[in-house]
Design a protein around this motif. Structure first.
Motif, PDB file in Angstrom:
ATOM      1  N   ASP A   1     -46.865  10.800  -4.425  1.00 17.70           N
ATOM      2  CA  ASP A   1     -48.124  10.956  -5.136  1.00 17.70           C
ATOM      3  C   ASP A   1     -47.928  11.903  -6.313  1.00 17.70           C
ATOM      4  OD1 ASP A   1     -50.713  11.027  -5.943  1.00 17.70           O
ATOM      5  OD2 ASP A   1     -51.496  12.041  -4.165  1.00 17.70           O
ATOM      6  N   GLN A   2     -47.928  13.203  -6.074  1.00 17.04           N
ATOM      7  CA  GLN A   2     -47.658  14.166  -7.145  1.00 17.04           C
ATOM      8  C   GLN A   2     -46.180  14.182  -7.538  1.00 17.04           C
ATOM      9  OE1 GLN A   2     -50.208  15.946  -8.734  1.00 17.04           O
ATOM     10  NE2 GLN A   2     -51.355  14.434  -7.530  1.00 17.04           N
TER      11      GLN A   2
ATOM     12  N   LEU B   1     -53.943  18.829 -26.759  1.00 18.56           N
ATOM     13  CA  LEU B   1     -52.521  18.837 -27.093  1.00 18.56           C
ATOM     14  C   LEU B   1     -51.728  18.019 -26.086  1.00 18.56           C
ATOM     15  CD1 LEU B   1     -50.171  20.045 -28.826  1.00 18.56           C
ATOM     16  CD2 LEU B   1     -50.038  21.871 -27.114  1.00 18.56           C
ATOM     17  N   SER B   2     -50.842  17.195 -26.604  1.00 21.70           N
ATOM     18  CA  SER B   2     -49.838  16.535 -25.774  1.00 21.70           C
ATOM     19  C   SER B   2     -48.484  16.744 -26.433  1.00 21.70           C
ATOM     20  CB  SER B   2     -50.134  15.043 -25.622  1.00 21.70           C
ATOM     21  OG  SER B   2     -50.123  14.377 -26.883  1.00 21.70           O
ATOM     22  N   ALA B   3     -47.456  16.937 -25.618  1.00 20.12           N
ATOM     23  CA  ALA B   3     -46.130  17.230 -26.163  1.00 20.12           C
ATOM     24  C   ALA B   3     -45.074  16.882 -25.119  1.00 20.12           C
ATOM     25  CB  ALA B   3     -46.017  18.703 -26.569  1.00 20.12           C
TER      26      ALA B   3
ATOM     27  N   GLY C   1     -51.303  20.181 -16.328  1.00 20.32           N
ATOM     28  CA  GLY C   1     -50.902  19.221 -17.349  1.00 20.32           C
ATOM     29  C   GLY C   1     -49.414  19.081 -17.554  1.00 20.32           C
ATOM     30  N   VAL C   2     -48.610  19.846 -16.827  1.00 16.90           N
ATOM     31  CA  VAL C   2     -47.160  19.824 -17.009  1.00 16.90           C
ATOM     32  C   VAL C   2     -46.519  18.882 -15.990  1.00 16.90           C
ATOM     33  CG1 VAL C   2     -45.045  21.196 -17.031  1.00 16.90           C
ATOM     34  CG2 VAL C   2     -47.185  22.166 -17.892  1.00 16.90           C
ATOM     35  N   SER C   3     -45.612  18.054 -16.445  1.00 19.54           N
ATOM     36  CA  SER C   3     -44.826  17.200 -15.558  1.00 19.54           C
ATOM     37  C   SER C   3     -43.368  17.249 -15.997  1.00 19.54           C
ATOM     38  CB  SER C   3     -45.335  15.756 -15.567  1.00 19.54           C
ATOM     39  OG  SER C   3     -45.183  15.180 -16.853  1.00 19.54           O
ATOM     40  N   ALA C   4     -42.476  16.986 -15.052  1.00 14.64           N
ATOM     41  CA  ALA C   4     -41.043  17.019 -15.329  1.00 14.64           C
ATOM     42  C   ALA C   4     -40.367  15.915 -14.546  1.00 14.64           C
ATOM     43  CB  ALA C   4     -40.447  18.387 -14.991  1.00 14.64           C
TER      44      ALA C   4
ATOM     45  N   SER D   1     -42.978  17.163 -20.001  1.00  7.24           N
ATOM     46  CA  SER D   1     -44.131  16.713 -20.771  1.00  7.24           C
ATOM     47  C   SER D   1     -45.342  17.577 -20.462  1.00  7.24           C
ATOM     48  CB  SER D   1     -44.460  15.244 -20.459  1.00  7.24           C
ATOM     49  OG  SER D   1     -43.369  14.400 -20.720  1.00  7.24           O
ATOM     50  N   TYR D   2     -46.237  17.652 -21.450  1.00  4.56           N
ATOM     51  CA  TYR D   2     -47.501  18.355 -21.263  1.00  4.56           C
ATOM     52  C   TYR D   2     -48.622  17.487 -21.808  1.00  4.56           C
ATOM     53  CZ  TYR D   2     -51.400  21.560 -21.910  1.00  4.56           C
ATOM     54  OH  TYR D   2     -52.640  22.129 -21.873  1.00  4.56           O
TER      55      TYR D   2
END
Length: 418
Positions: A147-148, A235-237, A208-211, A229-230
């Protein structure tokens, strides 16, 4: 008469109970409990979701080819590049996919098995010789769980290598980003393996942070991919890195792709950079402003090949039916050479007739320092287009285009997804 009345009363009393039982079954349906909708089939423990799409396109005409200095960059919304040398040009293209996703609940989140069958049948006349067609094949076959944090293994079409936040704003992209699809980390070389046989692990870390980290292209030379990623409200980056040729231990191919998009009320700003260890880089900066009925955009991009591109565009939604679009773009394909630049002006008017039909007319003019095969150093082209969307995820487009080199092109396209 008492027996029929009794049977009728018994049936009437039983129907609400049966309906209640059906209601219980429906609420306990595994597809509903997993939040899956669409075309689904369910068993006691699995939900099978089926989706797909069929597209068809037919083009006919005499394309005359593109300007040699700009190459395939001079395509815009009209692609004249598939010229076969004087004779008529035509192609017929069928593109289809069918996807099955079986999902079941587990202790750590949804457990999925995905199978996608993709096929196309393409016939193109090139010097009066038809190109071979491609039958259907398994395009994706993988399992995933979580899931996460999601673990994926198998044959996947999509890499975790994030290439978002790199498209030019505006209705008409710059010449360079039109060619590369944003900013390209491989310089068009195509030697960097992503996707394919893969083992991927992606985790949402919160706020909002994923890796993610993955071994990809394991049916080739192998690549090690990492991404952070954020995604927030304004903001997205991201930054993605890749090391190729890992299976033989050489690590010859190294690449990076990064980008961000910031939204400030009515304004958007975007920046992106892609590069690799061969010395290639591709950078882009783009901005957009939405002011009442107007949308304005501007982009500048460049590459290590001494290419520089500029584009500015505007849209005005005059009312519910009419939209007017204008754009100007410039390309210097080699800043070390003189008189090889190209400049294009383009305009488009769209009229939404009923809700399901859109009519469009477009005209463009290109100047270049190097003449085309015909000797012309400028080209004017025009396009008339009709798009029909009657609902049911069906879309169809018919168009006719022509330019002052004597080229013309008739197009019919249709697609349906489910």
């Amino acid at each position: 008469m008492r027996l029929p009345v009794l049977l009728l009363a018994t049936t009437a009393l039983a129907m609400p109970a049966a309906a209640a039982d059906l209601g219980v079954l429906t609420t306990l349906d595994v597809c509903d409990s997993l939040g899956l909708s669409g075309l689904t089939l369910s068993s006691d423990s699995n939900c099978l979701k089926v989706s797909g799409e069929v597209e068809y396109a037919f083009h006919w005409g005499d394309y005359k080819g593109a300007l040699p200095v700009l190459g395939s960059a001079y395509s815009g919304t009209i692609d004249w590049t598939d010229d076969n040398g004087g004779a008529n040009d035509w192609d017929s293209f069928v593109d289809a996919y069918l996807t099955f996703v079986g999902t079941a609940p587990s202790d750590v989140g949804p457990a999925k098995a995905t199978l996608r069958i993709y096929g196309y049948n393409y016939q193109e006349v090139d010097n009066l010789v038809g190109a071979p067609s491609q039958d259907g094949e398994v395009d994706e076959a993988y399992i995933s769980i979580g899931d996460q944090t999601v673990l994926t293994a198998g044959l996947v079409a999509d890499s975790i290598f994030n290439e978002d936040d790199d498209k030019a704003f505006g209705w008409l992209a710059s010449f360079i980003s039109d060619e590369t699809g944003g900013v390209a980390f491989d310089g068009g070389a195509g030697t960097y393996g992503t996707g394919g046989h893969s083992i991927q692990l992606v985790s949402k870390l919160g706020n909002g942070v994923s890796a993610g980290i993955a071994l990809e292209d394991l049916d080739g030379d192998g690549s090690l991919v990492g991404v952070v990623s954020y995604a927030g409200e304004s903001l997205s980056a991201h930054i993605s890195v890749l090391a190729g040729d890992i299976l033989d231990g050489t690590f010859d191919d190294l690449a990076v792709h990064s980008g961000f998009t910031a939204t400030l009320d009515k304004f958007k700003i975007r920046g992106a950079l892609a590069a690799n260890n061969s010395g290639w880089w591709n950078a882009l900066g783009s901005a957009e402003a939405t002011l009442d009925m107007f949308t304005l955009a501007a982009t500048i991009d460049a590459t290590s090949e001494r290419e520089v591109g500029l584009v500015g565009s505007g849209e005005a939604k005059l009312n519910e039916s009419f939209t007017v679009k204008v754009a100007a773009r410039y390309l210097d394909p080699d800043t070390a050479l003189a008189n090889d630049e190209g400049t294009e002006l383009r305009g488009r008017v769209e009229y939404a007739a009923p809700e399901t039909v859109t009519l469009a007319a477009e005209v463009g003019h290109l100047w270049t320092g190097v003449a085309a095969v015909s000797g012309a150093q400028s080209i004017t082209d025009g396009l008339l287009e009709l798009t029909w969307k009657p609902g049911g995820d069906f879309t169809s487009t018919a168009a006719i285009a022509a330019n002052t080199l004597g080229a013309y092109k008739l197009t019919f396209e249709a697609s349906k997804s489910y």
